[in-house]
Every structure is written in C-alpha cells, then in structure tokens.
Design a protein around this motif. Structure first.
Motif, PDB file in Angstrom:
ATOM      1  N   SER A  57       3.924 -15.272 -12.223  1.00  0.00           N
ATOM      2  CA  SER A  57       4.568 -13.887 -11.861  1.00  0.00           C
ATOM      3  C   SER A  57       5.063 -13.488 -12.981  1.00  0.00           C
ATOM      4  O   SER A  57       5.802 -14.148 -13.885  1.00  0.00           O
ATOM      5  CB  SER A  57       5.200 -13.650 -10.673  1.00  0.00           C
ATOM      6  N   ALA A  58       5.676 -11.946 -13.244  1.00  0.00           N
ATOM      7  CA  ALA A  58       6.513 -11.443 -14.077  1.00  0.00           C
ATOM      8  C   ALA A  58       7.836 -12.098 -13.858  1.00  0.00           C
ATOM      9  O   ALA A  58       8.634 -12.408 -15.114  1.00  0.00           O
ATOM     10  CB  ALA A  58       6.697  -9.751 -13.815  1.00  0.00           C
ATOM     11  N   TYR A  80      17.082  -8.964 -15.628  1.00  0.00           N
ATOM     12  CA  TYR A  80      16.504  -8.676 -16.869  1.00  0.00           C
ATOM     13  C   TYR A  80      15.264  -7.694 -16.625  1.00  0.00           C
ATOM     14  O   TYR A  80      14.863  -6.817 -17.471  1.00  0.00           O
ATOM     15  CB  TYR A  80      16.087  -9.830 -17.648  1.00  0.00           C
ATOM     16  N   LEU A  81      14.404  -8.222 -15.447  1.00  0.00           N
ATOM     17  CA  LEU A  81      13.229  -7.352 -15.248  1.00  0.00           C
ATOM     18  C   LEU A  81      13.826  -6.035 -14.773  1.00  0.00           C
ATOM     19  O   LEU A  81      13.105  -4.875 -14.995  1.00  0.00           O
ATOM     20  CB  LEU A  81      12.527  -8.112 -14.016  1.00  0.00           C
ATOM     21  N   GLY A 107      13.176  -2.011 -16.332  1.00  0.00           N
ATOM     22  CA  GLY A 107      12.470  -0.861 -15.292  1.00  0.00           C
ATOM     23  C   GLY A 107      11.619  -1.691 -14.431  1.00  0.00           C
ATOM     24  O   GLY A 107      10.783  -0.701 -13.713  1.00  0.00           O
ATOM     25  N   LEU A 108      11.427  -2.986 -14.343  1.00  0.00           N
ATOM     26  CA  LEU A 108      10.442  -3.691 -13.461  1.00  0.00           C
ATOM     27  C   LEU A 108      10.603  -4.591 -12.342  1.00  0.00           C
ATOM     28  O   LEU A 108       9.831  -5.481 -12.029  1.00  0.00           O
ATOM     29  CB  LEU A 108       9.344  -4.516 -14.519  1.00  0.00           C
ATOM     30  N   LYS A 109      11.705  -4.174 -11.877  1.00  0.00           N
ATOM     31  CA  LYS A 109      12.290  -4.948 -10.877  1.00  0.00           C
ATOM     32  C   LYS A 109      11.242  -4.872  -9.499  1.00  0.00           C
ATOM     33  O   LYS A 109      10.988  -6.149  -8.943  1.00  0.00           O
ATOM     34  CB  LYS A 109      13.666  -4.440 -10.144  1.00  0.00           C
ATOM     35  N   GLU A 110      10.564  -3.929  -9.287  1.00  0.00           N
ATOM     36  CA  GLU A 110       9.607  -3.737  -8.236  1.00  0.00           C
ATOM     37  C   GLU A 110       8.111  -4.530  -8.607  1.00  0.00           C
ATOM     38  O   GLU A 110       7.356  -4.746  -7.755  1.00  0.00           O
ATOM     39  CB  GLU A 110       9.263  -2.224  -8.037  1.00  0.00           C
ATOM     40  N   TRP A 111       8.006  -5.104  -9.628  1.00  0.00           N
ATOM     41  CA  TRP A 111       6.899  -5.662 -10.135  1.00  0.00           C
ATOM     42  C   TRP A 111       7.173  -7.265 -10.345  1.00  0.00           C
ATOM     43  O   TRP A 111       6.379  -7.924 -10.678  1.00  0.00           O
ATOM     44  CB  TRP A 111       6.355  -4.965 -11.520  1.00  0.00           C
ATOM     45  N   ALA A 112       8.181  -7.703  -9.859  1.00  0.00           N
ATOM     46  CA  ALA A 112       8.784  -9.095 -10.228  1.00  0.00           C
ATOM     47  C   ALA A 112       7.617 -10.169  -9.666  1.00  0.00           C
ATOM     48  O   ALA A 112       7.345 -10.975 -10.314  1.00  0.00           O
ATOM     49  CB  ALA A 112      10.007  -9.268  -9.427  1.00  0.00           C
ATOM     50  N   THR A 113       7.049  -9.800  -8.601  1.00  0.00           N
ATOM     51  CA  THR A 113       6.111 -10.843  -7.942  1.00  0.00           C
ATOM     52  C   THR A 113       4.683 -10.629  -8.480  1.00  0.00           C
ATOM     53  O   THR A 113       3.669 -11.313  -8.021  1.00  0.00           O
ATOM     54  CB  THR A 113       5.913 -10.818  -6.400  1.00  0.00           C
TER      55      THR A 113
END
Ligand code: ADP
Ligand code: MG
Length: 233
Positions: A99-100, A125-126, A130-136
């Motif tokens: 995952s990201a 850092y995610l 701007g990609l916290k919502e894309w973590a998984t």
C-alpha cells in the motif's frame, strides 16, 4: 552540503571506453534547489548516480556533508545512502503489492524504526503530500501524479540531508508535473536541499539554480528567479 572536485567517469564497453563526465566541479549549499539540465545522453543520470552513491567516479573528490565519499564498501555506502539521501525516479519505483502507507514506511523499516513509529511517521508524510486518504491503496489504484507524491513522501520520511530526483516529472503530463514541482518547492521552502535532473526548461525554471551539462562538462551554472509552480496548477 555537496562538494565535487574534478569528477571523471567513463563507461568501459569491451575495448572501448565512453568518457561521460569530464571534470565536474560544483558545490551545493544546504537549502538549495538545483536543476541539473542537459539533453539526453549529456551525463545527468551518471552524475546523479554518483552523487547518490549508486555508482562510483573514476577520479575526483566528493564530500557529502563533510564526509569524503570514496572507496566505500557496499555496506558503508548503503548506510550512508540511507542516512544522507532520498531518491525519486521518473518511474516512481514503488512496490506494487504494498500500500501507499507501506511504501512510505519501508525506508523507516531499514532504519530500524519500530512498527508503531513507522506507521505514524509514514501517515504523517502521506498527509504532507496530500494523500492521507489514499494510505491503504495500492500503487495500481493511484494516478501517476499520486504515485510520484507517494515516492516523494517515501524519500522524505527517512529525513535525508539531500533529496535527489532524476526526471521526477518525466512520465507526467504538464499539469501533473507542475503539481509535483509545487510539492518539491514546498519541501525546499522547509529548508531541504534538493537536486532535480530534468531536460525540460519550464521545470528547471521552477528551481533556484540551473546547472547546465553538455557532453560531460558544466557549461553554465546560474542562480535564477524561481517560477512558482503554484501559478500553473
Ligand atoms: P542523461 O541522463 O543525461 O540522459 P546518462 O548519464 O544516462 O545521460 O548517459 C550518458 C552517456 O553514458 C550516454 O551516452 C549513455 O548511453 C551512456 N551510459 C549511461 N549508463 C551507461 C552504462 N551503465 N554503461 C555504458 N554506457 C552508459
Ligand atoms: Mg538520465
């Protein structure tokens, strides 16, 4: 931060030898954002790979944060790389089955950071890219620009002294390229030292200094007025 004196590099191919870097001299101070420009084949990646300790020079001197980089064992080079340097590549180089969040956490694993702290730092850092919502999400579920932002978060999570980016926008359309440069500029605004290899003029002008390579020598090295990528995103 970086000091290079009379660096030479040739590639041997059978009985032939290709002289790629022909005496490179330059210094980079802490906090700089430098574009290394030049046409394809001019030696940009060769130079960046030497700076990144992924390859060695034939002769010349290289000091990174005051440390002489020469004749290092594989192990020592790997240690220094992890401690000093972050890398971003044109092709993102993310691990497809992770995952990201796991991708960003990976360098922290190699730094022997504990699991909980790895997760927290990676998520932080995610969030910064701007990609916290894309973590998984897996890399295959992300756009090119998102993948490069994950790669940048991964490089920064290890808190390197210098971020080295080889054509970071090379696989992206213009708008996405400017978004990635906007992020690179913001990271530099925070005081981080960054070198960006590019053959694109507009990208180079988003840095603060352009070092122009031609046929293995620096033909120009100028500080410039930085164009903010934000104006184009
Ligand atoms: P750039 O990144 O500016 O396009 P490179 O540093 O990749 O340039 O390459 C400079 C020159 O060295 C090119 O002519 C390239 O073909 C050659 N070259 C690069 N890597 C190797 C290698 N591993 N072995 C032999 N020749 C190489
Ligand atoms: Mg290259």
């Amino acid at each position: 931060m970086i000091e290079i004196k009379d660096l030479h590099k040739s590639y041997k191919m059978g009985s032939n030898s290709l002289h790629v870097l022909k005496g490179i001299n330059f210094n980079v101070e802490e906090g700089e954002l430098v574009a290394i420009m030049g046409s394809s084949g001019s030696g940009k990646s060769t130079l960046l790979n030497i700076l990144g300790m992924l390859d060695g020079a034939d002769s010349g001197e290289y000091y990174l944060d005051g440390v002489p980089i020469k004749d290092l064992s594989e192990k020592k080079a790997a240690q220094y790389r992890n401690k000093f340097l972050g890398f971003v590549f044109q092709s993102f180089n993310l691990i497809n089955y992770k995952s990201a969040l796991e991708n960003v956490a990976l360098p922290l694993y190699y730094q022997k950071v504990g699991r909980r702290e790895r997760q927290d730092k990676a998520l932080n850092y995610l969030d910064r890219v701007g990609l916290k919502e894309w973590a998984t999400h897996l890399p295959s579920e992300l756009s090119g620009g998102q993948k490069q932002r994950v790669a940048i978060a991964r490089a920064m999570a290890a808190e390197p002294k210098v971020l080295l980016a080889d054509e970071p926008t090379g696989a992206l359309d213009s708008k996405t390229s400017y978004e990635v440069m906007d992020l690179i500029q913001k990271i530099n605004d925070d005081g981080n030292t960054i070198l960006v290899v590019t053959h694109e003029k507009d990208i180079a002008h988003m840095c603060k200094r352009i070092v122009h390579l031609r046929d293995g020598v620096i033909v120009e090295d100028t500080k410039i007025e930085q164009v903010r990528a934000q104006e184009y995103v």
